[in-house]
Design an enzyme around this catalytic site. Structure first.
Site, PDB file in Angstrom:
ATOM      1  N   LYS A  81       0.783  -1.064   0.141  1.00 30.53           N
ATOM      2  CA  LYS A  81       0.031  -0.046  -0.048  1.00 30.53           C
ATOM      3  C   LYS A  81       0.826   1.226  -0.166  1.00 30.53           C
ATOM      4  CE  LYS A  81      -4.010   1.952   2.357  1.00 30.53           C
ATOM      5  NZ  LYS A  81      -4.928   1.899   3.605  1.00 30.53           N
ATOM      6  N   SER A  98      -9.912   1.727   2.425  1.00 29.90           N
ATOM      7  CA  SER A  98      -8.875   2.563   1.782  1.00 29.90           C
ATOM      8  C   SER A  98      -8.046   1.610   0.969  1.00 29.90           C
ATOM      9  CB  SER A  98      -8.336   3.664   2.428  1.00 29.90           C
ATOM     10  OG  SER A  98      -7.629   2.850   3.231  1.00 29.90           O
ATOM     11  N   SER A 119     -10.151  -0.542   6.849  1.00 30.93           N
ATOM     12  CA  SER A 119      -9.424  -0.311   5.330  1.00 30.93           C
ATOM     13  C   SER A 119      -8.758  -1.531   4.979  1.00 30.93           C
ATOM     14  CB  SER A 119      -8.824   0.728   5.453  1.00 30.93           C
ATOM     15  OG  SER A 119      -9.360   2.279   5.123  1.00 30.93           O
TER      16      SER A 119
END
Ligand code: GLN
Length: 486
Positions: free
Chosen positions: A76, A151, A175
């Protein structure tokens, strides 16, 4: 190979059936084919990835391997990575190259894993759909009109589309778990403090926790082995004896007490999700577990409490990007509209600006007690609900998200609808408890449904055991999205 488990990849590398360079090329080719349509990666750098793969092959030749040596992992874009761009999904960091590696990146590098690329995400991890990214929305591999969740949507989509065998994510209110659910993969948010936040760009520091996304619980265990562990550079990192998170995977579930919170099966839960989760509970009974009805009476307050606490911490954190003090002790900000204009000029997107505004408001003079202190009291009540629940059960099980994936754009204009995505996941963040999501079926439009498992503090090995036994009895986690249009 694209579908292999991490254990299988590790064995194939050890037996020289494939080299790390070949394996990395295979995944990079898959990324090249699909990223144009899915937008799961923000940054790719084949040369850097292949240099790491060559180094891994040397290690393998010497026999100096660890379980992840030579395996490509997508990260990420919230984990700062030396000599790679780290944008956090934001325009404000669009040219930021970190001079150091996040703890999590160090761990993967130390294990000899290969950085496959940096994945797309909601700006500063604020969102549930990966639509707030400055780099454009991520598409769900199960249907490109749909969001992959957020997210950590780029990481979830990358694993779902078999562009990466595994990925990292972060979870402040859901997330890791919500995108895992909406994209049909497995994801784990560890106990707060288990994985160091050093070099993980902060959203809300008392809630943020990094964790893995992968195809199965068994893979998650292997990844968590690499990620967990004390780090003095994060003051909330917990000092504990290292564990092997695989050690309980094969335990039978006979006698396991599964707590089923009535609050997570009421109004707001879509019928298709409820049916798939109900069937999963029946499967657990077949495996010898028993259901225990429990209550989490304060969990209905978790979304409002979270949307005071998380923006307050975010406003304090984001101040460092332009040297202006938002948030904490922001008494000087009598004129919030003025501050709002300023954040816009600094290049934050609309959702980040909304959070800064809310955060500054709830921390400001005259509102602090009414909002911030009250939210902290609710946070305590929610944590206490779980203390009561875990006197009567070993894990708490329910839906991860109230609906399957929604269409891109469908909730973008309605923040409250967007925020309600995390109604079942936020309580675990507020309490600091570990939670995970695993695929448990399909709902509307053949989109995946996620099963949420919350365990007591530091019970990751037990949760992974519960998930692995379910995955041995079912094959939802092995289903692949068909017909991704390159
Ligand atoms: N969707 C939640 C939010 O926007 C949670 C995000 C997260 O866990 N990072 O705040």
């Amino acid at each position: 190979m694209l579908n292999a488990s991490l254990k299988e990849l590790s064995a194939a590398l050890a037996q020289r059936k494939i080299s790390s360079v070949e394996l990395t090329r295979l995944f990079l080719e898959r990324v090249e084919k699909l990223n144009g349509s899915l937008n799961a990666f923000i940054t790719l750098d084949a040369e850097k990835s292949l240099a790491q793969a060559r180094a891994a092959d040397k290690r393998i030749a010497k026999g100096a391997t660890q379980p992840l040596t030579g395996i490509p992992v997508a990260h990420k874009d919230i984990f700062v990575t030396r000599s790679w761009l780290t944008t956090c999904g934001s325009r404000i960091l669009s040219n930021f190259v970190s001079p150091y590696d996040a703890h999590v990146i160090e761990r993967f590098n130390g294990a000899g894993a290969v950085i496959l690329g940096k994945t797309n995400m909601d700006e500063f991890a604020m969102g549930s759909s990966s639509e707030t990214s400055f780099y454009g929305p991520v598409k769900n591999p199960w249907g490109q009109a749909y969001v992959p969740g957020g997210s950590s949507g780029g990481s979830a989509a990358a694993v779902a589309a078999r562009m990466a065998p595994a990925a990292t994510g972060t979870d402040t209110g859901g997330s890791i778990r919500q995108p895992a659910a909406l994209s049909g993969v497995s994801g784990l948010k560890p106990t707060y403090g288990l994985v160091s936040r050093y070099g993980m760009i902060a959203f809300a520091s008392s809630l943020d926790q990094g964790g893995p996304l992968a195809k199965s619980a068994e893979d998650l265990a292997l990844l968590l082995n690499a990620m967990a562990g004390f780090d003095a550079r994060d003051s909330t990192s917990v000092e504990r004896v290292a564990e092997d998170y695989r050690r309980e995977l094969d335990k039978p579930l006979a006698g396991l007490r599964i707590g089923v919170p009535k609050e997570h099966f009421g109004e707001g839960l879509a019928g298709d999700v409820g049916r798939a989760v109900g069937a999963a509970l029946e499967e657990f009974e077949k495996l010898g577990a028993k259901r225990v009805p429990i209550g989490l009476p304060n969990s209905g307050l978790s979304v409002p409490a979270y949307y005071v606490i998380a923006p307050a911490e975010a406003a304090s954190n984001l101040s460092r990007f332009d040297g202006v003090r938002y948030g904490h002790r922001a008494k000087e900000y009598r004129d919030l509209a003025d501050m709002y204009r300023r954040t816009r000029a600094e290049g934050f997107g609309a959702e980040v600006r909304r959070r800064i505004l809310i955060g500054t408001y709830v921390l400001s003079h005259g509102y602090y007690d009414a909002y911030y202190l009250k939210a902290q009291k609710i946070r305590r009540l929610i944590a206490d609900d779980f203390v009561e629940a875990f006197k009567r059960c070993d894990v708490v099980v329910g839906p991860t998200s109230p609906t399957v994936a929604f269409k891109i754009g469908a909730k973008a204009a309605d923040p409250v609808q967007m925020y309600l995505n995390d109604i079942y996941t936020i309580p675990a963040n507020l309490a600091g408890l570990p939670g995970m999501s695993i695929p448990c079926g399909f709902g509307r439009d053949d989109l995946p449904v996620g099963l949420h498992i919350v365990g007591n503090y530091f019970s990751e090995a037990k949760m992974l055991n519960v998930a692995h036994q379910y995955q041995k009895a079912t094959d939802w986690h092995q289903r692949e999205p068909a017909g991704i249009q390159p």
